[in-house]
Design a protein around this motif. Structure first.
Motif, PDB file in Angstrom:
ATOM      1  N   TYR A  20       0.990  -1.214   0.056  1.00 44.17           N
ATOM      2  CA  TYR A  20      -0.055  -0.113  -0.156  1.00 44.17           C
ATOM      3  C   TYR A  20       0.817   1.244   0.136  1.00 44.17           C
ATOM      4  N   CYS A  21       1.856   1.416   0.932  1.00 42.62           N
ATOM      5  CA  CYS A  21       2.696   2.418   0.865  1.00 42.62           C
ATOM      6  C   CYS A  21       4.064   2.041   0.180  1.00 42.62           C
ATOM      7  N   HIS A  22       4.133   0.984  -0.450  1.00 41.67           N
ATOM      8  CA  HIS A  22       5.369   0.509  -1.216  1.00 41.67           C
ATOM      9  C   HIS A  22       6.631   1.027  -0.364  1.00 41.67           C
ATOM     10  N   SER A  23       6.937   0.448   1.012  1.00 47.75           N
ATOM     11  CA  SER A  23       7.816   0.871   1.771  1.00 47.75           C
ATOM     12  C   SER A  23       9.274  -0.349   1.215  1.00 47.75           C
ATOM     13  N   ASN A  24      10.176   0.314   1.250  1.00 43.26           N
ATOM     14  CA  ASN A  24      11.339  -0.752   1.108  1.00 43.26           C
ATOM     15  C   ASN A  24      11.843  -1.754   2.025  1.00 43.26           C
ATOM     16  N   SER A  25      11.113  -1.574   3.254  1.00 41.57           N
ATOM     17  CA  SER A  25      11.434  -2.280   4.197  1.00 41.57           C
ATOM     18  C   SER A  25      10.277  -3.325   4.575  1.00 41.57           C
ATOM     19  N   GLU A  26      10.562  -4.376   5.224  1.00 44.19           N
ATOM     20  CA  GLU A  26       9.360  -5.245   5.642  1.00 44.19           C
ATOM     21  C   GLU A  26       8.594  -4.730   6.683  1.00 44.19           C
ATOM     22  N   THR A  27       7.453  -3.728   6.489  1.00 39.76           N
ATOM     23  CA  THR A  27       7.154  -3.167   7.750  1.00 39.76           C
ATOM     24  C   THR A  27       5.299  -3.372   7.592  1.00 39.76           C
ATOM     25  N   SER A  28       5.119  -4.622   6.893  1.00 40.72           N
ATOM     26  CA  SER A  28       3.503  -5.006   7.023  1.00 40.72           C
ATOM     27  C   SER A  28       3.822  -6.413   7.588  1.00 40.72           C
ATOM     28  N   PHE A  29       3.219  -6.338   8.930  1.00 41.54           N
ATOM     29  CA  PHE A  29       3.138  -7.614   9.858  1.00 41.54           C
ATOM     30  C   PHE A  29       1.792  -8.339   9.898  1.00 41.54           C
ATOM     31  N   GLN A  30       1.978  -9.789   9.953  1.00 41.50           N
ATOM     32  CA  GLN A  30       0.854 -10.590  10.210  1.00 41.50           C
ATOM     33  C   GLN A  30       1.042 -11.125  11.661  1.00 41.50           C
ATOM     34  N   SER A  31       0.065 -11.204  12.348  1.00 42.93           N
ATOM     35  CA  SER A  31       0.215 -12.002  13.676  1.00 42.93           C
ATOM     36  C   SER A  31      -0.358 -13.358  13.610  1.00 42.93           C
TER      37      SER A  31
END
Length: 409
Positions: A20-31
Motif C-alpha cells: 500500500y505505501c510501497h515501503s522498501n523495508s518489511e513493515t507489513s506484519f501478520q500476527s
C-alpha cells in the motif's frame, strides 16, 4: 465430533514489504497465518469477524499495531444502505449505455425515498434492486437494447476466458504481464470453503445461489467477459475478495458498479429468508491509502476494533483515524500516533493446558481413517517448531474457535 471438519496448517507470524505505501523495508506484519486444506463456511465467517482474510488457500491476520498501514476489517449493512446521488448517477449512466439513450426504461428512478403525508415529493422512489437489474430485464423495455448485458453467478472454477481477462487486467492496470495460469489459480480460483446449503424457508429467486461457498460473478457485454467479481457467500455476509475488468470499460467505473451489485446480492439473500445474512464485507479499510478509502463512500459501514473485534460506525472512527496511525476504538487510550517502541515478535501466548486439551491435531491414519488427538498429547507438541505456530494460531483465532479446527503439522 467434526461433521464438516476444518483442517489447517499453522505458520508463525510473518512480515513483508507493504503493497500500500510501497515501503522498501518489511513493515507489513501478520500476527497469524495458516494454509487451509478445507474449511467450513461457518468457521471462516467467524475468522473474518476476528480480522482474518483469505487469499486462495492462504489465510492471514494483519498485525495492525505494528504495521505501517493498519488494515481494519470493514462491513456494510446492506439492508440499510441508501445509494448516494453520485452512485445513482453511476447506475443510470451504465443503464443508458447498455439500453440506449432513447429507451425510457434506461433511466431508473433517481430520487430518494419520498416523504409521506402533506408536502410529500412526487419524485419516484429509487429502488436499488430495480436499478441494478434494469439493464438485464429486457422485457421491461420498449425497444431493442443497444447492448446485451448479462450477469451470472457460478461456483469458483478455472476457464481460459477468465484467465484471459486476468491477463488483460494485470497487464493494463497493474503493468504486470502474467504468462502462466498458476498464480491466477492459487489467488482467485482455489478456495478451502466447503459448499453448504443455504437454509431458505422456501424456493428463492432463480438468480440466487443455493449454497454458501466461493463464487465468481461474471459480467458479459454482447457475449464478451468484461468483468469478474470473486466473492465468498457466508452465513452472515457476502465477502468481497477481488474484482477485475477490461481496461476499455474503465470509464464506466465497473468496480463501483460491482460493489453496488454485491450490496444488492446481500440484501436479496436477506430478503429471501436468510435474516442473519445482511452485510457486505469489503475486505480491509486502509485509512492511510487513498485508493482504498473509497470503501468509506458506502454507508452505513462499520470497522472492527483491532483488539476486541466489536463493531463501530465508521463515522465515529474518523476522528481517531485522523489522529492515530493505530486506532483502538473500544479503548482509545491504547491508540498509537507512531509505531510501538518495539517491532519484535511477541512470544507465543500462554494458553492453559485444559483449554489446549480440546484443540486437536492430526495424529495419523489408521485403516484409511484420519485420527486426531489433543495437541498436547501429540509427538509434534514436543517440538518447538511445531508447537509455536499452533500456539500463535490459537491465540489469534481465539480458543473457542480453535477448538472447532483440526491442525496438521
Amino acid at each position: 465430533m467434526f461433521a464438516n471438519p476444518t483442517i489447517v496448517e499453522a505458520f508463525p507470524p510473518q512480515n513483508s514489504s507493504c503493497g500500500y505505501c510501497h515501503s522498501n523495508s518489511e513493515t507489513s506484519f501478520q500476527s497469524g497465518s495458516l494454509h487451509a486444506h478445507r474449511m467450513s463456511c461457518s468457521v471462516y465467517q467467524r475468522m473474518i469477524d476476528r480480522g482474518w482474510r483469505r487469499s486462495g488457500l492462504y489465510c492471514y491476520k494483519p498485525d495492525l499495531r505494528r504495521s505501517c498501514c493498519p488494515q481494519y476489517t470493514i462491513k456494510l449493512d446492506a439492508t440499510q444502505f441508501k445509494a448516494s446521488k453520485s452512485q445513482r448517477k453511476l447506475m443510470n449512466r451504465w443503464n443508458h449505455y447498455v439500453l440506449g439513450d432513447n429507451d425510457a426504461g434506461a433511466r431508473v428512478a433517481d430520487g430518494p425515498a419520498p416523504r409521506k403525508g402533506k408536502g410529500a415529493s412526487k419524485e419516484p422512489q429509487f429502488i436499488l434492486e430495480d436499478a441494478i437489474h434494469a439493464p438485464e430485464n429486457l422485457s421491461k423495455h420498449s425497444q431493442k437494447p443497444a447492448h446485451v448485458f448479462e450477469v451470472t453467478l457460478e461456483p469458483s472454477s478455472f476457464t481460459e476466458e477468465k484467465f484471459a481477462l486476468y491477463q488483460s487486467y494485470e497487464a493494463h492496470i497493474h503493468k504486470k504481464p502474467e504468462k502462466h495460469s498458476g498464480g491466477f489459480k492459487r489467488f482467485l480460483i482455489e478456495s478451502p470453503l466447503q459448499r453448504e446449503p443455504i437454509p431458505y424457508p422456501s424456493a428463492p429467486p432463480a438468480h440466487l445461489p443455493s449454497h454458501y461457498g466461493s463464487y465468481h460473478q461474471l459480467y458479459r457485454l454482447d457475449g464478451r467477459l468484461i468483468g469478474m467479481s470473486v466473492i465468498d457467500i457466508l452465513p452472515s455476509c457476502v465477502s468481497s475478495v477481488y474484482f477485475m475488468w477490461e481496461r476499455e470499460y474503465e470509464k464506466w467505473s465497473l468496480g463501483k458498479l460491482s460493489a453496488l451489485r454485491e450490496i444488492t446480492l446481500a440484501k436479496e439473500l436477506h430478503d429471501a429468508g436468510v435474516p442473519q445474512l445482511r452485510h457486505l464485507y469489503m475486505g480491509y479499510y486502509i485509512y492511510t491509502c487513498q485508493k482504498m478509502k473509497y470503501k468509506g463512500e458506502y454507508s452505513p459501514s462499520f470497522l472492527a476494533d483491532p483488539e476486541d473485534f466489536t463493531w463501530h460506525p465508521l463515522s465515529e472512527c474518523q476522528k481517531s483515524l485522523d489522529k492515530h496511525r493505530y486506532a483502538c476504538f473500544t479503548h482509545p487510550e491504547r491508540s498509537l500516533e507512531g509505531l510501538p517502541p518495539s517491532l519484535e515478535t511477541d512470544p507465543p501466548p500462554q494458553i492453559p493446558a485444559e483449554k489446549l486439551s480440546q484443540v486437536y491435531l492430526v495424529s495419523g491414519v489408521q485403516n484409511g481413517r484420519t485420527m486426531v488427538a489433543p495437541v498436547t498429547e501429540s509427538q509434534q507438541w514436543k517440538s518447538r517448531g511445531s508447537r509455536n505456530p499452533i500456539l500463535y494460531a490459537v491465540g489469534q483465532l481465539g480458543v473457542e474457535l480453535a477448538q472447532e479446527i483440526i491442525f496438521v503439522s
